[in-house]
Design a protein around this motif. Structure first.
Motif, PDB file in Angstrom:
ATOM      1  N   LEU A  22       0.877  -1.199  -0.034  1.00 39.80           N
ATOM      2  CA  LEU A  22       0.284   0.112   0.203  1.00 39.80           C
ATOM      3  C   LEU A  22       0.957   1.310  -0.002  1.00 39.80           C
ATOM      4  O   LEU A  22       1.947   1.283   0.666  1.00 39.80           O
ATOM      5  CB  LEU A  22      -0.904  -0.051   1.190  1.00 39.80           C
ATOM      6  N   VAL A  23       0.436   2.197  -0.742  1.00 41.34           N
ATOM      7  CA  VAL A  23       1.078   3.516  -0.573  1.00 41.34           C
ATOM      8  C   VAL A  23       0.427   4.488   0.271  1.00 41.34           C
ATOM      9  O   VAL A  23      -0.944   4.294   0.227  1.00 41.34           O
ATOM     10  CB  VAL A  23       1.162   4.163  -1.960  1.00 41.34           C
ATOM     11  N   ALA A  39      -1.912   0.423   8.330  1.00 42.55           N
ATOM     12  CA  ALA A  39      -1.335  -1.059   8.802  1.00 42.55           C
ATOM     13  C   ALA A  39      -2.240  -1.977   9.098  1.00 42.55           C
ATOM     14  O   ALA A  39      -2.083  -3.296   8.661  1.00 42.55           O
ATOM     15  CB  ALA A  39      -0.544  -0.571  10.103  1.00 42.55           C
ATOM     16  N   ALA A  40      -3.551  -1.566   9.366  1.00 42.41           N
ATOM     17  CA  ALA A  40      -4.814  -2.500   9.620  1.00 42.41           C
ATOM     18  C   ALA A  40      -4.758  -3.105   8.422  1.00 42.41           C
ATOM     19  O   ALA A  40      -5.225  -4.446   8.169  1.00 42.41           O
ATOM     20  CB  ALA A  40      -5.860  -2.022  10.439  1.00 42.41           C
ATOM     21  N   TRP A  41      -5.268  -2.377   7.317  1.00 42.89           N
ATOM     22  CA  TRP A  41      -5.465  -2.815   5.908  1.00 42.89           C
ATOM     23  C   TRP A  41      -4.516  -3.494   5.267  1.00 42.89           C
ATOM     24  O   TRP A  41      -4.610  -4.741   4.849  1.00 42.89           O
ATOM     25  CB  TRP A  41      -5.966  -1.737   5.021  1.00 42.89           C
ATOM     26  N   GLY A  42      -3.014  -3.315   5.967  1.00 38.78           N
ATOM     27  CA  GLY A  42      -1.964  -4.049   5.242  1.00 38.78           C
ATOM     28  C   GLY A  42      -1.871  -5.325   5.762  1.00 38.78           C
ATOM     29  O   GLY A  42      -1.616  -6.499   5.039  1.00 38.78           O
ATOM     30  N   ALA A  44      -4.431  -7.121   6.822  1.00 34.45           N
ATOM     31  CA  ALA A  44      -5.578  -7.859   6.486  1.00 34.45           C
ATOM     32  C   ALA A  44      -5.362  -8.633   5.169  1.00 34.45           C
ATOM     33  O   ALA A  44      -5.740  -9.460   4.773  1.00 34.45           O
ATOM     34  CB  ALA A  44      -6.858  -7.121   6.229  1.00 34.45           C
ATOM     35  N   VAL A  45      -4.534  -7.736   4.064  1.00 33.60           N
ATOM     36  CA  VAL A  45      -4.252  -8.182   2.704  1.00 33.60           C
ATOM     37  C   VAL A  45      -3.084  -8.778   2.859  1.00 33.60           C
ATOM     38  O   VAL A  45      -2.593  -9.165   1.303  1.00 33.60           O
ATOM     39  CB  VAL A  45      -4.618  -7.149   1.931  1.00 33.60           C
ATOM     40  N   GLY A  46      -2.147  -8.894   3.552  1.00 32.46           N
ATOM     41  CA  GLY A  46      -1.038  -9.233   3.749  1.00 32.46           C
ATOM     42  C   GLY A  46       0.134  -8.798   2.627  1.00 32.46           C
ATOM     43  O   GLY A  46       1.162  -9.096   2.098  1.00 32.46           O
ATOM     44  N   ALA A  47       0.089  -7.260   2.931  1.00 32.58           N
ATOM     45  CA  ALA A  47       0.950  -6.345   2.211  1.00 32.58           C
ATOM     46  C   ALA A  47       2.311  -6.430   2.772  1.00 32.58           C
ATOM     47  O   ALA A  47       2.520  -6.432   3.863  1.00 32.58           O
ATOM     48  CB  ALA A  47       0.549  -5.048   2.297  1.00 32.58           C
ATOM     49  N   PRO A  48       3.324  -6.698   1.724  1.00 31.67           N
ATOM     50  CA  PRO A  48       4.588  -6.875   2.292  1.00 31.67           C
ATOM     51  C   PRO A  48       5.360  -5.726   2.749  1.00 31.67           C
ATOM     52  O   PRO A  48       5.973  -5.645   3.507  1.00 31.67           O
ATOM     53  CB  PRO A  48       5.386  -7.370   0.908  1.00 31.67           C
ATOM     54  N   GLU A 102       2.761  -2.528  15.346  1.00 29.47           N
ATOM     55  CA  GLU A 102       1.637  -2.862  14.427  1.00 29.47           C
ATOM     56  C   GLU A 102       1.846  -3.852  13.490  1.00 29.47           C
ATOM     57  O   GLU A 102       1.132  -4.685  12.904  1.00 29.47           O
ATOM     58  CB  GLU A 102       1.355  -1.538  13.558  1.00 29.47           C
ATOM     59  N   GLY A 103       3.331  -4.489  13.615  1.00 28.96           N
ATOM     60  CA  GLY A 103       3.262  -5.860  12.820  1.00 28.96           C
ATOM     61  C   GLY A 103       3.526  -5.659  11.335  1.00 28.96           C
ATOM     62  O   GLY A 103       2.966  -6.435  10.667  1.00 28.96           O
ATOM     63  N   VAL A 104       3.891  -4.507  11.035  1.00 34.57           N
ATOM     64  CA  VAL A 104       3.968  -4.217   9.391  1.00 34.57           C
ATOM     65  C   VAL A 104       5.426  -3.540   9.085  1.00 34.57           C
ATOM     66  O   VAL A 104       6.049  -2.939   9.893  1.00 34.57           O
ATOM     67  CB  VAL A 104       2.958  -3.300   9.062  1.00 34.57           C
TER      68      VAL A 104
END
Length: 179
Positions: A22-23, A39-42, A44-48, A102-104
């Motif tokens: 995500l940008v 971060a939450a959306w990332g 949820a979709v497994g954004a690297p 946040e785990g991202v």
């Protein structure tokens, strides 16, 4: 057929959110809600990655690079040309604080020029599935010039997730520009 036609949104141009970054548009002092929503959306979709991007309108692009980064210069020929570095470090600290725990994985990009164009260039370069930006209702400048989210929605094909940072009560009869 017009070969200069602007490519339009279409199923074949859609970027599957799963596994794509995500940008995220960021600014100094921004409410943590934008970064944490991204971060939450990332997650949820497994954004690297979350590609956090600040666009400095007081600088112009000298060169766009394939990785989405840019070489840039100050619009003010007499200005101190390295002041942007302090802003970049402030943004890094802000991101580290807001995304701690946040785990991202995130990267910060310091861009230049028009925010909608710069965010679009970065999203293309990193093959982002969406662009996340914050929005405040009722700001006169946004109403007159158009919001970054609105410009993004009209000038590129990725979804734009707009995180509301302030809202107006439904019962308030005044228009947002009447403040």
């Amino acid at each position: 057929m017009d070969t200069g036609a602007v490519p339009q949104p279409a199923l074949e141009r859609m970027v599957d959110p799963a596994g794509h970054p995500l940008v995220v548009g960021v600014v100094p002092g921004q409410d943590p809600l934008v970064a944490r929503t991204a971060a939450a959306w990332g997650r949820a979709v497994g954004a690297p990655y979350l590609h956090l991007a600040y666009v400095d309108p007081a600088r112009y692009v000298v060169q766009e690079r394939p990785d989405g980064s840019v070489a840039h210069m100050s619009l003010d020929p007499d200005g101190l040309d390295d002041a942007w570095r302090a802003t970049r470090e402030e943004l890094r600290g802000q991101a580290a604080e807001q995304l701690s725990g946040e785990g991202v994985v995130w990267r910060l990009h310091y861009l230049a020029g028009r925010p909608d164009r710069a965010l679009t260039h970065l999203a293309r370069a990193v093959d982002a599935s969406a662009i996340v930006v914050g929005s405040r209702s009722g700001r006169l400048r946004e109403l007159l010039e158009g919001s970054i989210a609105l410009h993004l929605a009209y000038h590129q094909h990725r979804p734009v997730l707009t995180v509301p940072l302030s809202v107006v009560d439904w019962k308030d009869p005044r228009a947002p520009w009447q403040g």
